[in-house]
Design a protein around this motif. Sequence first.
Motif, PDB file in Angstrom:
ATOM      1  N   ALA A  26       6.327  12.055  16.114  1.00 45.25           N
ATOM      2  CA  ALA A  26       5.914  13.297  16.692  1.00 45.25           C
ATOM      3  C   ALA A  26       5.870  13.390  18.211  1.00 45.25           C
ATOM      4  O   ALA A  26       6.173  14.571  18.885  1.00 45.25           O
ATOM      5  CB  ALA A  26       4.583  13.489  16.333  1.00 45.25           C
ATOM      6  N   LEU A  27       5.670  12.198  18.874  1.00 47.48           N
ATOM      7  CA  LEU A  27       5.872  12.160  20.356  1.00 47.48           C
ATOM      8  C   LEU A  27       7.150  12.403  20.925  1.00 47.48           C
ATOM      9  O   LEU A  27       7.447  12.509  22.033  1.00 47.48           O
ATOM     10  CB  LEU A  27       5.091  10.704  20.671  1.00 47.48           C
ATOM     11  CG  LEU A  27       4.658  10.565  22.008  1.00 47.48           C
ATOM     12  CD1 LEU A  27       3.413  11.303  22.410  1.00 47.48           C
ATOM     13  CD2 LEU A  27       4.482   9.149  22.285  1.00 47.48           C
TER      14      LEU A  27
ATOM     15  N   LYS B  32      13.091   4.231   9.940  1.00 49.36           N
ATOM     16  CA  LYS B  32      12.246   4.663   8.867  1.00 49.36           C
ATOM     17  C   LYS B  32      12.784   5.800   8.451  1.00 49.36           C
ATOM     18  O   LYS B  32      13.020   6.760   9.253  1.00 49.36           O
ATOM     19  CB  LYS B  32      10.723   4.810   9.353  1.00 49.36           C
ATOM     20  CG  LYS B  32       9.774   5.269   8.337  1.00 49.36           C
ATOM     21  CD  LYS B  32       8.386   4.906   8.618  1.00 49.36           C
ATOM     22  CE  LYS B  32       8.014   5.808   9.841  1.00 49.36           C
ATOM     23  NZ  LYS B  32       6.619   5.492  10.355  1.00 49.36           N
TER      24      LYS B  32
ATOM     25  N   LEU C 116       9.652   0.306  20.109  1.00 46.06           N
ATOM     26  CA  LEU C 116       9.164   1.718  20.412  1.00 46.06           C
ATOM     27  C   LEU C 116       9.528   2.310  21.804  1.00 46.06           C
ATOM     28  O   LEU C 116       9.486   1.448  22.862  1.00 46.06           O
ATOM     29  CB  LEU C 116       7.445   1.632  20.442  1.00 46.06           C
ATOM     30  CG  LEU C 116       6.860   1.430  19.233  1.00 46.06           C
ATOM     31  CD1 LEU C 116       5.687   0.770  19.602  1.00 46.06           C
ATOM     32  CD2 LEU C 116       6.623   2.585  18.469  1.00 46.06           C
ATOM     33  N   THR C 117      10.257   3.442  21.846  1.00 44.94           N
ATOM     34  CA  THR C 117      10.846   3.912  23.178  1.00 44.94           C
ATOM     35  C   THR C 117      10.140   5.202  23.346  1.00 44.94           C
ATOM     36  O   THR C 117      10.095   5.947  22.460  1.00 44.94           O
ATOM     37  CB  THR C 117      12.539   3.877  23.344  1.00 44.94           C
ATOM     38  OG1 THR C 117      12.928   4.677  22.374  1.00 44.94           O
ATOM     39  CG2 THR C 117      12.794   2.457  23.225  1.00 44.94           C
ATOM     40  N   GLU C 118      10.540   5.601  24.692  1.00 45.27           N
ATOM     41  CA  GLU C 118       9.826   6.962  25.062  1.00 45.27           C
ATOM     42  C   GLU C 118      11.142   7.829  24.512  1.00 45.27           C
ATOM     43  O   GLU C 118      10.655   9.174  24.422  1.00 45.27           O
ATOM     44  CB  GLU C 118       9.736   7.129  26.469  1.00 45.27           C
ATOM     45  CG  GLU C 118       8.479   6.536  27.005  1.00 45.27           C
ATOM     46  CD  GLU C 118       8.316   6.264  28.551  1.00 45.27           C
ATOM     47  OE1 GLU C 118       8.554   7.077  29.191  1.00 45.27           O
ATOM     48  OE2 GLU C 118       7.728   5.522  29.013  1.00 45.27           O
TER      49      GLU C 118
ATOM     50  N   GLY D 216      11.383   7.170  20.345  1.00 47.93           N
ATOM     51  CA  GLY D 216      12.215   6.253  19.345  1.00 47.93           C
ATOM     52  C   GLY D 216      11.390   5.309  18.643  1.00 47.93           C
ATOM     53  O   GLY D 216      10.494   4.787  19.366  1.00 47.93           O
TER      54      GLY D 216
ATOM     55  N   LYS E 179      11.262   7.517   5.479  1.00 48.26           N
ATOM     56  CA  LYS E 179      10.151   8.337   4.862  1.00 48.26           C
ATOM     57  C   LYS E 179       8.723   7.283   4.705  1.00 48.26           C
ATOM     58  O   LYS E 179       9.088   6.017   4.397  1.00 48.26           O
ATOM     59  CB  LYS E 179      10.505   8.646   3.477  1.00 48.26           C
ATOM     60  CG  LYS E 179       9.296   9.392   2.704  1.00 48.26           C
ATOM     61  CD  LYS E 179       9.806  10.806   2.447  1.00 48.26           C
ATOM     62  CE  LYS E 179       8.644  11.782   1.674  1.00 48.26           C
ATOM     63  NZ  LYS E 179       7.656  12.037   2.625  1.00 48.26           N
ATOM     64  N   GLU E 180       7.653   7.850   5.199  1.00 44.58           N
ATOM     65  CA  GLU E 180       6.478   7.021   5.092  1.00 44.58           C
ATOM     66  C   GLU E 180       5.730   7.460   3.659  1.00 44.58           C
ATOM     67  O   GLU E 180       5.398   8.797   3.487  1.00 44.58           O
ATOM     68  CB  GLU E 180       5.506   7.515   6.325  1.00 44.58           C
ATOM     69  CG  GLU E 180       4.279   6.733   6.314  1.00 44.58           C
ATOM     70  CD  GLU E 180       3.712   6.971   7.662  1.00 44.58           C
ATOM     71  OE1 GLU E 180       4.156   6.612   8.846  1.00 44.58           O
ATOM     72  OE2 GLU E 180       2.635   7.563   7.557  1.00 44.58           O
TER      73      GLU E 180
ATOM     74  N   PRO F  98      -6.048   5.003  21.201  1.00 45.00           N
ATOM     75  CA  PRO F  98      -5.036   5.838  20.512  1.00 45.00           C
ATOM     76  C   PRO F  98      -3.831   5.459  19.538  1.00 45.00           C
ATOM     77  O   PRO F  98      -3.323   4.460  19.986  1.00 45.00           O
ATOM     78  CB  PRO F  98      -4.430   6.900  21.488  1.00 45.00           C
ATOM     79  CG  PRO F  98      -4.193   6.055  22.585  1.00 45.00           C
ATOM     80  CD  PRO F  98      -5.351   5.066  22.630  1.00 45.00           C
ATOM     81  N   LEU F  99      -3.922   5.738  18.218  1.00 44.91           N
ATOM     82  CA  LEU F  99      -2.900   5.326  17.439  1.00 44.91           C
ATOM     83  C   LEU F  99      -1.873   6.367  17.497  1.00 44.91           C
ATOM     84  O   LEU F  99      -2.371   7.604  16.733  1.00 44.91           O
ATOM     85  CB  LEU F  99      -3.488   5.109  16.062  1.00 44.91           C
ATOM     86  CG  LEU F  99      -3.160   3.788  15.499  1.00 44.91           C
ATOM     87  CD1 LEU F  99      -3.812   2.624  16.092  1.00 44.91           C
ATOM     88  CD2 LEU F  99      -2.880   3.873  13.893  1.00 44.91           C
ATOM     89  N   LEU F 100      -0.669   6.314  17.792  1.00 42.72           N
ATOM     90  CA  LEU F 100       0.137   7.613  18.115  1.00 42.72           C
ATOM     91  C   LEU F 100       1.088   7.696  16.863  1.00 42.72           C
ATOM     92  O   LEU F 100       1.666   6.785  16.127  1.00 42.72           O
ATOM     93  CB  LEU F 100       0.767   7.369  19.374  1.00 42.72           C
ATOM     94  CG  LEU F 100      -0.076   7.371  20.519  1.00 42.72           C
ATOM     95  CD1 LEU F 100       0.718   6.739  21.728  1.00 42.72           C
ATOM     96  CD2 LEU F 100      -0.693   8.747  21.022  1.00 42.72           C
ATOM     97  N   ASN F 101       1.627   8.982  16.750  1.00 45.85           N
ATOM     98  CA  ASN F 101       2.525   9.093  15.715  1.00 45.85           C
ATOM     99  C   ASN F 101       4.024   9.012  16.735  1.00 45.85           C
ATOM    100  O   ASN F 101       4.130  10.131  17.439  1.00 45.85           O
ATOM    101  CB  ASN F 101       2.506  10.390  15.125  1.00 45.85           C
ATOM    102  CG  ASN F 101       3.474  10.680  14.243  1.00 45.85           C
ATOM    103  OD1 ASN F 101       4.720   9.914  14.182  1.00 45.85           O
ATOM    104  ND2 ASN F 101       3.244  11.528  13.056  1.00 45.85           N
ATOM    105  N   ALA F 102       4.649   8.008  16.769  1.00 45.86           N
ATOM    106  CA  ALA F 102       5.828   8.053  17.665  1.00 45.86           C
ATOM    107  C   ALA F 102       6.801   9.035  17.356  1.00 45.86           C
ATOM    108  O   ALA F 102       7.436   9.491  18.464  1.00 45.86           O
ATOM    109  CB  ALA F 102       6.397   6.520  17.545  1.00 45.86           C
TER     110      ALA F 102
END
Lengths: 149, 166
Positions: free
Chosen positions: A63-64, A137, A110-112, A67, A139-140, A57-61
């Motif tokens: 949206a999850l 970030k 990347l953190t939970e 951090g 804006k993408e 899976p490629l996650l959207n950190a």
Amino acid sequence: MVIDEVDRKIISRLQSGIAVEEEPFRSVALELEIDEGELLRRLQGLVDRGVLSRFGPLLNAQALGGGVTLAAMSVPEDRFEEVTEIVNSYPEVGHNYERDHHWNMWFVLLTEDPEQIGRVQRLIEKRTALEVRLFPKEKEYYLNFQLQL
Amino acid sequence: MDLMEKKILALLQQGLPLSSKPYEEIAQKLSLSEGEVLRAIQKWKDRGLLRRFGVVLHHDRLGYRSNAMVVFEVEEERVSELGRRLGTYPFVTLCYRRLSRKPWWPYNLYCMIHGKERLVVEGQIERLLDENGLRDLPHAILFTKQKLKQHGPRYFYREVSEETLS
């Protein structure tokens, strides 16, 4: 790394993702007009040879609810190896690259939980006695990691 | 995410099993049904948590060894328009706006270019600068010297035992 035409077709097709279904590789094999067994063997071969890092899976950190930020350090040349080892030892550190600049080490945190970003930053700073700068970030505009093969 | 979903995600992050019924394998490891695993994934997809389910490449192994991060200092009013425009170049793989850190890091727009040869990438950067009038804009080009680590995220790995993960 030498990959043949069939591997190329497989990678190109899988870069755009698979459907969420019980037998996802069967439909891909049908589409590519190869046997499912061969598709799976070739995929395993590509993983074993290190062409594919994983299939997942490629996650959207964001949206999850986690951090995510880019971070940079300016590491003295003679300490580069030692600092790399410390930084890479954190599971929260994803990609890490050496770049040609005064800010020569760039990695992704990347953190939970978004609050953990600061904690990891301070831990790395404490252990290396170097500053860790964060570039969150805002804006993408564009994201595409489908390489032309 | 509930605990069941966290466990499923922890396992999927390690890579989908390369077998004809991969979700059934995941389900068995967690004593769940195949349907529960598939429904969880579909839910993440519907909610935008999952961008896609596919291959993650080691692009350097495929010859993409010349990578540059190009950063610009762009005025507030221009940054969105320029960001979208630069993202349309086929060789630009990522284009982001990030917080600037003035005075030592004034840049707020980031573009990544992944290429096979440095000369080609340098030419592509020239094109970006020329075709968009960016030559006089403060900018920096950071070529990659080496990859130090490439690992996907490891969320919720504490929720499952090491035996389950292995």
